[in-house]
Structures are given as structure tokens and as C-alpha cells.
Design an enzyme around this catalytic site. Structure first.
Site, PDB file in Angstrom:
ATOM      1  N   ASN A  58       0.838  -1.190  -0.104  1.00 13.52           N
ATOM      2  CA  ASN A  58      -0.267  -0.269  -0.190  1.00 13.52           C
ATOM      3  C   ASN A  58       0.914   1.264  -0.109  1.00 13.52           C
ATOM      4  O   ASN A  58       1.473   1.644   0.914  1.00 13.52           O
ATOM      5  CB  ASN A  58      -0.574   0.031   1.136  1.00 13.52           C
ATOM      6  CG  ASN A  58      -1.642   1.136   1.391  1.00 13.52           C
ATOM      7  OD1 ASN A  58      -1.588   1.983   0.668  1.00 13.52           O
ATOM      8  ND2 ASN A  58      -1.922   1.634   2.418  1.00 13.52           N
ATOM      9  N   TRP A  59       0.498   1.825  -1.022  1.00 11.95           N
ATOM     10  CA  TRP A  59       1.709   2.962  -1.201  1.00 11.95           C
ATOM     11  C   TRP A  59       1.125   4.850  -1.041  1.00 11.95           C
ATOM     12  O   TRP A  59       1.996   5.340  -0.447  1.00 11.95           O
ATOM     13  CB  TRP A  59       2.294   2.804  -3.336  1.00 11.95           C
ATOM     14  CG  TRP A  59       3.091   2.060  -3.638  1.00 11.95           C
ATOM     15  CD1 TRP A  59       3.578   0.836  -2.828  1.00 11.95           C
ATOM     16  CD2 TRP A  59       3.417   1.379  -5.051  1.00 11.95           C
ATOM     17  NE1 TRP A  59       3.788   0.323  -3.846  1.00 11.95           N
ATOM     18  CE2 TRP A  59       3.651   0.755  -5.201  1.00 11.95           C
ATOM     19  CE3 TRP A  59       3.729   2.977  -6.022  1.00 11.95           C
ATOM     20  CZ2 TRP A  59       4.092   0.794  -5.758  1.00 11.95           C
ATOM     21  CZ3 TRP A  59       3.695   2.505  -7.232  1.00 11.95           C
ATOM     22  CH2 TRP A  59       3.987   1.057  -7.362  1.00 11.95           C
ATOM     23  N   LYS A  60       0.144   4.564  -0.593  1.00  6.53           N
ATOM     24  CA  LYS A  60      -0.733   5.359   0.365  1.00  6.53           C
ATOM     25  C   LYS A  60      -0.129   6.348  -0.781  1.00  6.53           C
ATOM     26  O   LYS A  60      -0.508   6.583  -1.407  1.00  6.53           O
ATOM     27  CB  LYS A  60       0.688   5.656   1.651  1.00  6.53           C
ATOM     28  CG  LYS A  60      -0.029   4.392   3.009  1.00  6.53           C
ATOM     29  CD  LYS A  60       0.020   4.356   4.069  1.00  6.53           C
ATOM     30  CE  LYS A  60      -0.385   3.530   4.133  1.00  6.53           C
ATOM     31  NZ  LYS A  60      -0.137   3.287   6.459  1.00  6.53           N
ATOM     32  N   HIS A  89      -9.645   1.276   5.564  1.00  9.87           N
ATOM     33  CA  HIS A  89      -7.813   0.862   5.869  1.00  9.87           C
ATOM     34  C   HIS A  89      -8.237   2.046   6.354  1.00  9.87           C
ATOM     35  O   HIS A  89      -9.029   2.663   6.928  1.00  9.87           O
ATOM     36  CB  HIS A  89      -7.380   1.496   4.678  1.00  9.87           C
ATOM     37  CG  HIS A  89      -5.494   1.741   5.271  1.00  9.87           C
ATOM     38  ND1 HIS A  89      -5.052   2.688   6.563  1.00  9.87           N
ATOM     39  CD2 HIS A  89      -4.598   0.764   5.182  1.00  9.87           C
ATOM     40  CE1 HIS A  89      -4.170   2.049   6.575  1.00  9.87           C
ATOM     41  NE2 HIS A  89      -3.433   1.004   5.436  1.00  9.87           N
ATOM     42  N   GLU A 124      -7.067   4.370   7.905  1.00  5.25           N
ATOM     43  CA  GLU A 124      -6.594   5.757   7.869  1.00  5.25           C
ATOM     44  C   GLU A 124      -7.644   6.652   6.935  1.00  5.25           C
ATOM     45  O   GLU A 124      -7.799   8.064   7.414  1.00  5.25           O
ATOM     46  CB  GLU A 124      -5.529   5.709   6.825  1.00  5.25           C
ATOM     47  CG  GLU A 124      -4.267   6.090   7.725  1.00  5.25           C
ATOM     48  CD  GLU A 124      -2.740   4.765   6.646  1.00  5.25           C
ATOM     49  OE1 GLU A 124      -2.688   5.788   5.740  1.00  5.25           O
ATOM     50  OE2 GLU A 124      -1.970   5.238   7.352  1.00  5.25           O
ATOM     51  N   GLU A 126      -4.667  -4.937  10.555  1.00  2.00           N
ATOM     52  CA  GLU A 126      -4.041  -4.046  10.577  1.00  2.00           C
ATOM     53  C   GLU A 126      -4.196  -3.307  12.246  1.00  2.00           C
ATOM     54  O   GLU A 126      -4.801  -2.498  11.609  1.00  2.00           O
ATOM     55  CB  GLU A 126      -3.945  -3.251   9.521  1.00  2.00           C
ATOM     56  CG  GLU A 126      -3.787  -3.714   8.428  1.00  2.00           C
ATOM     57  CD  GLU A 126      -3.358  -2.643   7.544  1.00  2.00           C
ATOM     58  OE1 GLU A 126      -2.642  -2.887   6.836  1.00  2.00           O
ATOM     59  OE2 GLU A 126      -3.922  -1.692   6.580  1.00  2.00           O
ATOM     60  N   GLY A 167       2.852   2.060  10.521  1.00  2.00           N
ATOM     61  CA  GLY A 167       3.237   3.160  10.619  1.00  2.00           C
ATOM     62  C   GLY A 167       4.466   3.430  11.949  1.00  2.00           C
ATOM     63  O   GLY A 167       5.291   4.415  11.892  1.00  2.00           O
ATOM     64  N   SER A 169       4.264  -2.436  10.020  1.00  4.91           N
ATOM     65  CA  SER A 169       5.144  -2.759  10.268  1.00  4.91           C
ATOM     66  C   SER A 169       5.725  -3.393   9.938  1.00  4.91           C
ATOM     67  O   SER A 169       6.705  -4.387  10.501  1.00  4.91           O
ATOM     68  CB  SER A 169       5.251  -1.782  11.547  1.00  4.91           C
ATOM     69  OG  SER A 169       4.903  -0.607  12.189  1.00  4.91           O
ATOM     70  N   GLY A 188       2.678  -1.204   4.624  1.00  2.00           N
ATOM     71  CA  GLY A 188       3.286   0.204   3.668  1.00  2.00           C
ATOM     72  C   GLY A 188       4.489   1.210   3.428  1.00  2.00           C
ATOM     73  O   GLY A 188       5.604   0.702   2.585  1.00  2.00           O
ATOM     74  N   GLY A 189       5.681   1.593   4.812  1.00  5.44           N
ATOM     75  CA  GLY A 189       6.549   2.459   4.524  1.00  5.44           C
ATOM     76  C   GLY A 189       7.395   0.796   3.225  1.00  5.44           C
ATOM     77  O   GLY A 189       8.535   1.794   2.348  1.00  5.44           O
TER      78      GLY A 189
HETATM   79  P1  13P Z   1       3.116   0.340   7.840  1.00  2.00           P
HETATM   80  O1  13P Z   1       3.886  -1.049   6.682  1.00  2.00           O
HETATM   81  O2  13P Z   1       4.464   1.670   7.320  1.00  2.00           O
HETATM   82  O3  13P Z   1       3.196   0.210   8.899  1.00  2.00           O
HETATM   83  O4  13P Z   1       1.816   0.392   6.672  1.00  2.00           O
HETATM   84  C1  13P Z   1       1.087  -0.313   7.296  1.00  2.00           C
HETATM   85  C2  13P Z   1      -0.387  -0.218   6.374  1.00  2.00           C
HETATM   86  O5  13P Z   1      -1.113   0.573   7.102  1.00  2.00           O
HETATM   87  C3  13P Z   1      -0.520  -1.067   5.449  1.00  2.00           C
HETATM   88  O6  13P Z   1      -1.826  -0.402   5.070  1.00  2.00           O
END
Ligand code: 13P
Length: 250
Positions: free
Chosen positions: A10-12, A96, A98, A168, A174, A212, A233-234
Site C-alpha cells: 500500500n503505497w499510500k 483502511h 486511515e 492492521e 507506521g 510495520s 506500507g513503508g
Molecule cells: P506500515 O507498513 O508503514 O506500518 O503501514 C501498514 C499499512 O497501513 C498498510 O496498509
């Protein structure tokens, strides 16, 4: 049925079109031919077309990070399921944390999106997760069950092959604070039982862990019987890191 591992990025809200091209091309070269693991890339809307182009001819698929449930209309700033289909998109991340926390999406809205995605033959990656407060209060399982049941309302057993679930925990996103394999496994097993309780074939539904996930913790998470993959994510923004995550060691 053995569940195939799925590693999703997920590149956000990150990166230019050129960044997306470089990232997707690098991953296509490294892991594009693997057929023992599913690989999903989730770029921002502006890079969907470029990412699709970069993975063409590989086994990698592309997901949008959100969509509206309506096909068209006066919904400024929104993207519809038919628009995603038009591009050739096959997957969409929904619910998600967020979207829930920052943009106020409710279980009811997310459920409408899930229903719309399935009606348009898109695979829905439905995310659920508890906050730290909820975990500390001992409410994790209650919260997760509530989100899964609400999110999957109206989904039929015949549609289950188009559902991917992602656990999640909000406190792990994050933060560098990954859930332990034991913590994640416990919730994943509950999610699977919950899907079964809804009349869905829980054993066939992939449940991804997110929060993470990194090259150095993916192997441990993937040893758990009910963890079928990761939503990253990251670490999905770096070719090397995401390649290593796809190539987790069993
Ligand atoms: P991180 O891997 O950066 O913690 O993010 C997880 C995430 O929200 C994937 O959708």
C-alpha cells in the site's frame, strides 16, 4: 484448499509517476514471474495506469487504495468502480484505518463499498484493526468482529473468492511497533472463525497482516497458520525491501 500467500504493498500518498514506474518495474523484474505467491501493488490513483503498464505480462496485480460505491454522479473528487474497471484495475483496498480515522469512513459506508466492488467484479481487500486504546481496554476481539461482520454484511459464499481480509492494528501502522506473531495469529484465527460464522468459506479466504511489516520480521509472521500474507506500507516503497518481503522464508 491451501491458501496462496499474498504480499500486498500500500503505497499510500507517496511518489511521482516516475517513482511508481521505477518501483513497479523493479518489482516486476524481481518477483513478477513468481506464481507461488500473489503480489499486489497499491499505488495512488495518479500512478495506477503507469503501474499497470509496468507490470503488464507479469503475475503482479494492481489495487486502488479506495473508491466510491456509486458508478457515477456528482461526487467531486471521487473515483468509481467502473472507472477502475475501465483502467484494468482488479483489486481495491477498502476500509483502511486511515480512511476510517482521518476521513471518517463508517462500517456502513465501507460495507457499501465492499458490495459495490464485488458487484463490479473487483476483489475487495477489506481492512480491520483496533486502536491501542481498544486493545488496552481488552476490546480487540469485539472491535475486530464488529468490523468484519459489518464489512461483510450481504457478501455471499459465492463471492468469497473476491474477498481478501487484512488485519492492521492501528497501533502498529507506521510506528515500527509490529504485532508479535502470537498477537496477530490470535486475531487472525478469530477473523477466520468470524467469516465461517457468517456462512463464508473462511478457510479459503486470505487474511493478511499489516502494521510495520519489514524484511526482518516477515518470516516470523508468516510461520503463523492463519497469517496468509502481508499488507505493507513503508517497506513497500523500496524495491529491495518489498522484494525480500515477497521472498519471505518459510
Ligand atoms: P506500515 O507498513 O508503514 O506500518 O503501514 C501498514 C499499512 O497501513 C498498510 O496498509
Amino acid at each position: 484448499m491451501a491458501r496462496k500467500p499474498i504480499l500486498a504493498g500500500n503505497w499510500k500518498m507517496h511518489g511521482s509517476v516516475a517513482d511508481a514506474k521505477a518501483l513497479a518495474s523493479g518489482l516486476a523484474a524481481n518477483v513478477g514471474k513468481r506464481d507461488d505467491r500473489g503480489v499486489i501493488l497499491g499505488p495512488p490513483f495518479t500512478a495506477l495506469a503507469t503501474t499497470l503498464e509496468a507490470v503488464r505480462g507479469t503475475n503482479i496485480v494492481v489495487a486502488a487504495q479506495n473508491m466510491h460505491f456509486e458508478e457515477k454522479g456528482a461526487f467531486t473528487g471521487e473515483i468509481s468502480p467502473t472507472m477502475l474497471q475501465d483502467l484494468g484495475i482488479t483489486h481495491v483496498i477498502l476500509g483502511h484505518s486511515e480512511r476510517r480515522e482521518v476521513f471518517g469512513e463508517t462500517d456502513e459506508l465501507i460495507n457499501k463499498k465492499v458490495g459495490s466492488a464485488l458487484a463490479h467484479d473487483l476483489t475487495a481487500i477489506l481492512c480491520v484493526g483496533e486502536t491501542l486504546e481498544q486493545r488496552d481496554a481488552g476490546d480487540t476481539i469485539k472491535v475486530i468482529k464488529g468490523q468484519v461482520e459489518a464489512g461483510l454484511t450481504g457478501v455471499t459464499a459465492a463471492q468469497a473468492s473476491k474477498i481478501i481480509l487484512a488485519y492492521e492494528p492501528v497501533w502498529a501502522i507506521g510506528t515500527g511497533r509490529v504485532a508479535t506473531p502470537e498477537q496477530a495469529q490470535e486475531v487472525h484465527a478469530e477473523i477466520r472463525a468470524c467469516a465461517n460464522g457468517l456462512g463464508l468459506p473462511g478457510d479459503d479466504i486470505a487474511i493478511l497482516y499489516g502494521g510495520s511489516v519489514k524484511p526482518d520480521n516477515v518470516d516470523g509472521l508468516m510461520t503463523c497458520p492463519d497469517i496468509d500474507g502481508a499488507l505493507v506500507g513503508g517497506a513497500s516503497l523500496k524495491v529491495e525491501d518489498f522484494t525480500r518481503i515477497v521472498e519471505f522464508q518459510e
